[in-house]
Scaffold this motif. Structure first.
Motif, PDB file in Angstrom:
ATOM      1  N   GLU A  87      -1.305  -7.131  -8.117  1.00 39.28           N
ATOM      2  CA  GLU A  87      -1.713  -6.188  -7.020  1.00 39.28           C
ATOM      3  C   GLU A  87      -0.683  -4.657  -7.398  1.00 39.28           C
ATOM      4  N   LEU A  88       0.509  -4.986  -7.459  1.00 35.90           N
ATOM      5  CA  LEU A  88       1.418  -3.936  -7.830  1.00 35.90           C
ATOM      6  C   LEU A  88       1.128  -3.203  -8.807  1.00 35.90           C
ATOM      7  N   LEU A  89       0.635  -3.697  -9.787  1.00 43.38           N
ATOM      8  CA  LEU A  89       0.299  -3.327 -11.209  1.00 43.38           C
ATOM      9  C   LEU A  89      -0.640  -2.287 -10.939  1.00 43.38           C
ATOM     10  N   TYR A  90      -1.823  -2.743 -10.613  1.00 44.44           N
ATOM     11  CA  TYR A  90      -3.093  -1.468 -10.399  1.00 44.44           C
ATOM     12  C   TYR A  90      -2.772  -0.624  -9.238  1.00 44.44           C
ATOM     13  N   GLN A 108       0.789  -1.280  -0.125  1.00 44.36           N
ATOM     14  CA  GLN A 108      -0.100   0.002   0.004  1.00 44.36           C
ATOM     15  C   GLN A 108       0.760   1.207   0.035  1.00 44.36           C
ATOM     16  N   PHE A 109       2.031   1.207   0.457  1.00 43.74           N
ATOM     17  CA  PHE A 109       3.052   2.477   0.457  1.00 43.74           C
ATOM     18  C   PHE A 109       3.163   2.834  -0.819  1.00 43.74           C
ATOM     19  N   VAL A 110       2.990   2.176  -1.947  1.00 46.64           N
ATOM     20  CA  VAL A 110       3.193   2.656  -3.266  1.00 46.64           C
ATOM     21  C   VAL A 110       2.173   3.825  -3.637  1.00 46.64           C
ATOM     22  N   ASP A 151       1.507   6.218  -1.788  1.00 56.24           N
ATOM     23  CA  ASP A 151       2.169   7.264  -0.908  1.00 56.24           C
ATOM     24  C   ASP A 151       2.858   8.217  -1.745  1.00 56.24           C
ATOM     25  N   ARG A 152       2.149   9.276  -2.419  1.00 54.35           N
ATOM     26  CA  ARG A 152       3.086  10.177  -3.173  1.00 54.35           C
ATOM     27  C   ARG A 152       3.918  11.175  -2.502  1.00 54.35           C
ATOM     28  N   THR A 153       3.986  11.232  -1.290  1.00 50.08           N
ATOM     29  CA  THR A 153       4.791  12.075  -0.413  1.00 50.08           C
ATOM     30  C   THR A 153       6.234  11.409  -0.668  1.00 50.08           C
ATOM     31  N   LYS A 154       6.395  10.219  -0.952  1.00 52.04           N
ATOM     32  CA  LYS A 154       7.704   9.381  -1.136  1.00 52.04           C
ATOM     33  C   LYS A 154       7.828   9.294  -2.558  1.00 52.04           C
ATOM     34  N   LYS A 155       8.908   9.945  -3.256  1.00 51.06           N
ATOM     35  CA  LYS A 155       9.295   9.921  -4.508  1.00 51.06           C
ATOM     36  C   LYS A 155      10.096   8.494  -4.649  1.00 51.06           C
ATOM     37  N   LEU A 156       9.700   7.924  -5.643  1.00 45.21           N
ATOM     38  CA  LEU A 156      10.270   6.800  -6.065  1.00 45.21           C
ATOM     39  C   LEU A 156      10.775   6.647  -7.611  1.00 45.21           C
ATOM     40  N   GLU A 157      12.040   6.332  -7.386  1.00 49.01           N
ATOM     41  CA  GLU A 157      12.792   6.372  -8.865  1.00 49.01           C
ATOM     42  C   GLU A 157      12.438   5.201  -9.860  1.00 49.01           C
ATOM     43  N   ALA A 158      12.231   5.469 -10.993  1.00 47.20           N
ATOM     44  CA  ALA A 158      11.863   3.946 -11.665  1.00 47.20           C
ATOM     45  C   ALA A 158      13.052   3.592 -12.215  1.00 47.20           C
ATOM     46  N   PRO A 159      13.275   2.357 -12.262  1.00 50.59           N
ATOM     47  CA  PRO A 159      14.450   1.545 -13.016  1.00 50.59           C
ATOM     48  C   PRO A 159      14.612   2.186 -14.424  1.00 50.59           C
ATOM     49  N   GLU A 160      15.528   2.109 -14.983  1.00 49.30           N
ATOM     50  CA  GLU A 160      15.959   2.598 -16.190  1.00 49.30           C
ATOM     51  C   GLU A 160      15.079   1.734 -17.099  1.00 49.30           C
ATOM     52  N   ILE A 161      15.023   0.573 -17.165  1.00 46.22           N
ATOM     53  CA  ILE A 161      14.272  -0.348 -18.077  1.00 46.22           C
ATOM     54  C   ILE A 161      12.719   0.193 -18.505  1.00 46.22           C
ATOM     55  N   VAL A 162      12.249   1.075 -17.440  1.00 43.91           N
ATOM     56  CA  VAL A 162      11.049   1.432 -17.616  1.00 43.91           C
ATOM     57  C   VAL A 162      10.783   2.743 -17.763  1.00 43.91           C
TER      58      VAL A 162
END
Length: 169
Positions: free
Chosen positions: A146-149, A75-77, A79-90
């Motif tokens: 689950e992670l996809l949606y 569920q933490f995904v 949380d838009r207050t935490k910036k997540l860096e996308a892997p380069e492949i995506v």
């Protein structure tokens, strides 16, 4: 795949398409600065993530894997207050996109995902087999779904923020 997972995938995708369908080419491809993604790029990223996930799920289904992996909290995904860096492949392309072009790519990536999932006769296998995620480690295959949606929901909120920014200019 459970009915809930399927419903969540479909509902989230409908929300995404509703957010982008009537955007002009300029708004769809607007970037506030060089370090931010346009709405088109966010959507292209989602296409790439779904294609990579379908590939990972297919790999996991074919893998001989005796260790059942524990579910992880995802569920933490949201949380838009935490910036997540996308892997380069995506990482998305920097070229502009047409809205319909992205909708077609989203439809194609979903067809590919569903083709992989349609090979599953007993959905229990999705909880028993796993594949390594580049950020979260070994995930049961049902958690890849689950992670996809959840990931798509996160980016729908980002798209809404970009739209507010665009309309404020």
């Amino acid at each position: 795949m459970s009915k809930i997972e399927n419903d969540n995938l479909n509902e989230t995708r409908k929300r995404l398409v509703n957010e982008i369908t009537f955007l002009s080419y300029d708004k769809f491809n607007y970037r506030n600065d060089i370090n931010t993604w346009s709405i088109a790029q966010v959507c292209h990223h989602l296409v790439l993530v779904e294609k990579a996930s379908a590939h990972a799920i297919a790999f996991g289904l074919n893998r001989i894997n005796g260790n059942k992996k524990e579910r992880k909290e995802l569920q933490f995904v949201l949380d838009r207050t935490k910036k997540l860096e996308a892997p380069e492949i995506v990482y998305p392309d920097v070229v502009p996109f047409e809205v319909q072009q992205i909708i077609d790519l989203l439809n194609y990536s979903r067809v590919k995902l569903m083709a992989v999932l349609s090979t599953v006769e007993d959905t229990e296998i999705l909880t028993e087999k796993s594949a390594k995620h580049p950020r979260y480690g070994e995930l049961p295959l049902n958690q890849w779904i689950e992670l996809l949606y959840l990931h798509e929901q996160r980016h729908i909120e980002q798209i809404k923020e970009i739209k507010i920014l665009i309309n404020g200019n």
